[in-house]
Design a protein around this motif. Structure first.
Motif, PDB file in Angstrom:
ATOM      1  N   ALA A   1      -1.126   1.548  -4.869  1.00 42.87           N
ATOM      2  CA  ALA A   1      -0.304   0.459  -4.341  1.00 42.87           C
ATOM      3  C   ALA A   1       0.577  -0.104  -5.453  1.00 42.87           C
ATOM      4  CB  ALA A   1      -1.197  -0.653  -3.786  1.00 42.87           C
ATOM      5  N   LEU A   2       1.556  -0.898  -5.047  1.00 41.03           N
ATOM      6  CA  LEU A   2       2.370  -1.680  -5.963  1.00 41.03           C
ATOM      7  C   LEU A   2       1.956  -3.129  -5.793  1.00 41.03           C
ATOM      8  CD1 LEU A   2       4.815  -2.028  -7.904  1.00 41.03           C
ATOM      9  CD2 LEU A   2       6.199  -2.402  -5.849  1.00 41.03           C
ATOM     10  N   MET A   3       1.617  -3.789  -6.900  1.00 37.52           N
ATOM     11  CA  MET A   3       1.238  -5.194  -6.847  1.00 37.52           C
ATOM     12  C   MET A   3       2.243  -6.015  -7.655  1.00 37.52           C
ATOM     13  SD  MET A   3      -2.058  -7.379  -8.270  1.00 37.52           S
ATOM     14  CE  MET A   3      -3.079  -5.965  -8.256  1.00 37.52           C
TER      15      MET A   3
ATOM     16  N   ALA B   1       0.840  -1.203   0.000  1.00 37.20           N
ATOM     17  CA  ALA B   1       0.000   0.000   0.000  1.00 37.20           C
ATOM     18  C   ALA B   1       0.874   1.250   0.000  1.00 37.20           C
ATOM     19  CB  ALA B   1      -0.919  -0.001   1.221  1.00 37.20           C
ATOM     20  N   TRP B   2       0.579   2.169  -0.891  1.00 39.62           N
ATOM     21  CA  TRP B   2       1.250   3.466  -0.923  1.00 39.62           C
ATOM     22  C   TRP B   2       0.375   4.530  -0.282  1.00 39.62           C
ATOM     23  CZ3 TRP B   2       2.899   3.177  -6.759  1.00 39.62           C
ATOM     24  CH2 TRP B   2       4.019   2.357  -6.872  1.00 39.62           C
ATOM     25  N   SER B   3      -0.846   4.153   0.080  1.00 42.35           N
ATOM     26  CA  SER B   3      -1.770   5.083   0.726  1.00 42.35           C
ATOM     27  C   SER B   3      -2.683   4.287   1.645  1.00 42.35           C
ATOM     28  CB  SER B   3      -2.569   5.859  -0.328  1.00 42.35           C
ATOM     29  OG  SER B   3      -3.268   4.965  -1.173  1.00 42.35           O
TER      30      SER B   3
ATOM     31  N   GLN C   1      -7.824  -8.577   5.100  1.00 40.39           N
ATOM     32  CA  GLN C   1      -6.745  -7.857   5.746  1.00 40.39           C
ATOM     33  C   GLN C   1      -6.745  -6.393   5.321  1.00 40.39           C
ATOM     34  OE1 GLN C   1      -4.322  -9.001   8.105  1.00 40.39           O
ATOM     35  NE2 GLN C   1      -4.219  -6.775   8.225  1.00 40.39           N
ATOM     36  N   GLU C   2      -6.824  -5.481   6.318  1.00 42.10           N
ATOM     37  CA  GLU C   2      -6.684  -4.047   6.047  1.00 42.10           C
ATOM     38  C   GLU C   2      -5.199  -3.726   6.000  1.00 42.10           C
ATOM     39  OE1 GLU C   2      -8.978  -1.396   8.503  1.00 42.10           O
ATOM     40  OE2 GLU C   2     -10.506  -2.933   8.807  1.00 42.10           O
ATOM     41  N   LEU C   3      -4.830  -2.753   5.160  1.00 40.76           N
ATOM     42  CA  LEU C   3      -3.438  -2.336   5.049  1.00 40.76           C
ATOM     43  C   LEU C   3      -3.308  -0.861   5.373  1.00 40.76           C
ATOM     44  CD1 LEU C   3      -3.829  -4.649   2.666  1.00 40.76           C
ATOM     45  CD2 LEU C   3      -1.553  -3.894   2.080  1.00 40.76           C
ATOM     46  N   SER C   4      -2.252  -0.521   6.077  1.00 43.57           N
ATOM     47  CA  SER C   4      -1.876   0.869   6.284  1.00 43.57           C
ATOM     48  C   SER C   4      -0.805   1.203   5.254  1.00 43.57           C
ATOM     49  CB  SER C   4      -1.316   1.082   7.690  1.00 43.57           C
ATOM     50  OG  SER C   4      -2.323   0.870   8.654  1.00 43.57           O
ATOM     51  N   SER C   5      -0.603   2.474   4.996  1.00 45.15           N
ATOM     52  CA  SER C   5       0.408   2.897   4.037  1.00 45.15           C
ATOM     53  C   SER C   5       1.769   2.304   4.407  1.00 45.15           C
ATOM     54  CB  SER C   5       0.486   4.419   4.018  1.00 45.15           C
ATOM     55  OG  SER C   5       1.424   4.846   3.065  1.00 45.15           O
TER      56      SER C   5
END
Length: 189
Positions: free
Chosen positions: A182-184, A140-142, A154-158
């Motif tokens: 995000a980068l995948m 995640a980038w944001s 699953q939640e992601l933080s930056s």
């Protein structure tokens, strides 16, 4: 050449292949285009698709626009390949909920791919199962991204990375009020 004439790309492909001292077999291996198709293209006996032309330009390291224009401006070899923003392919959802910019080289397709992901507020990128053994790695980038598979959510933080099986139905949702990025990286076994 009149406006109704199609570009003569066969001779350009052949000239660029020979300038690089490549055989048909070598260019076929680098591009993923069959030797027989390459031969037909060079003799102007086949009308290649955009995907075939893209693969050939990437393998020969020439600009697509130069190919269509019928001539390639010869540049000094650069040890660092640069792909401009204008030449970075994009995939967009029909309804505009997400956009993927394909950052990986075409030669790695089906083995390892990476994308810049952008999802609109409340948007969702849904995906059917990929090939068995496939995993995705989403960094995640944001804020606001949530990954969901049949195995969990699953939640992601930056700055955080989620790694998950992608050979099952899965989705990435932006729960935020601003576009999420995000980068995948997708790894196929």
């Amino acid at each position: 050449m009149s406006i109704n004439d199609t570009p003569q790309i066969g001779p350009v492909i052949q000239r660029e292949r020979k300038a690089r001292h490549l055989t048909l077999e070598q260019l076929a291996s680098r591009s993923g285009v069959s030797k027989s198709m390459l031969s037909q293209i060079e003799r102007s006996e086949a009308n290649p698709t955009f995907a075939v032309l893209w693969s050939l330009t990437q393998a020969l390291k020439i600009d697509f626009t130069d190919l269509i224009a019928g001539g390639v401006a010869h540049r000094q070899a650069n040890p660092i390949e640069l792909v401009s923003v204008a030449h970075t392919p994009e995939i967009k959802s029909p309804e505009g909920a997400w956009k993927l910019r394909i950052l990986s080289p075409p030669a790695l397709a089906g083995r390892m791919e990476w994308y810049e992901v952008e999802i609109t507020p409340r948007g969702k990128l849904e995906s059917a199962p990929h090939a068995p053994g496939t995993f995705e790695h989403l960094t995640a980038w944001s804020e606001g991204l949530v990954v969901e598979t049949e195995q969990g959510t699953q939640e992601l933080s930056s700055g955080e990375t989620a790694r998950y099986r992608a050979d099952v139905v899965h989705q990435i949702t932006n729960t935020g009020t601003q576009a999420a990025r995000a980068l995948m990286v997708v790894l196929y076994e």
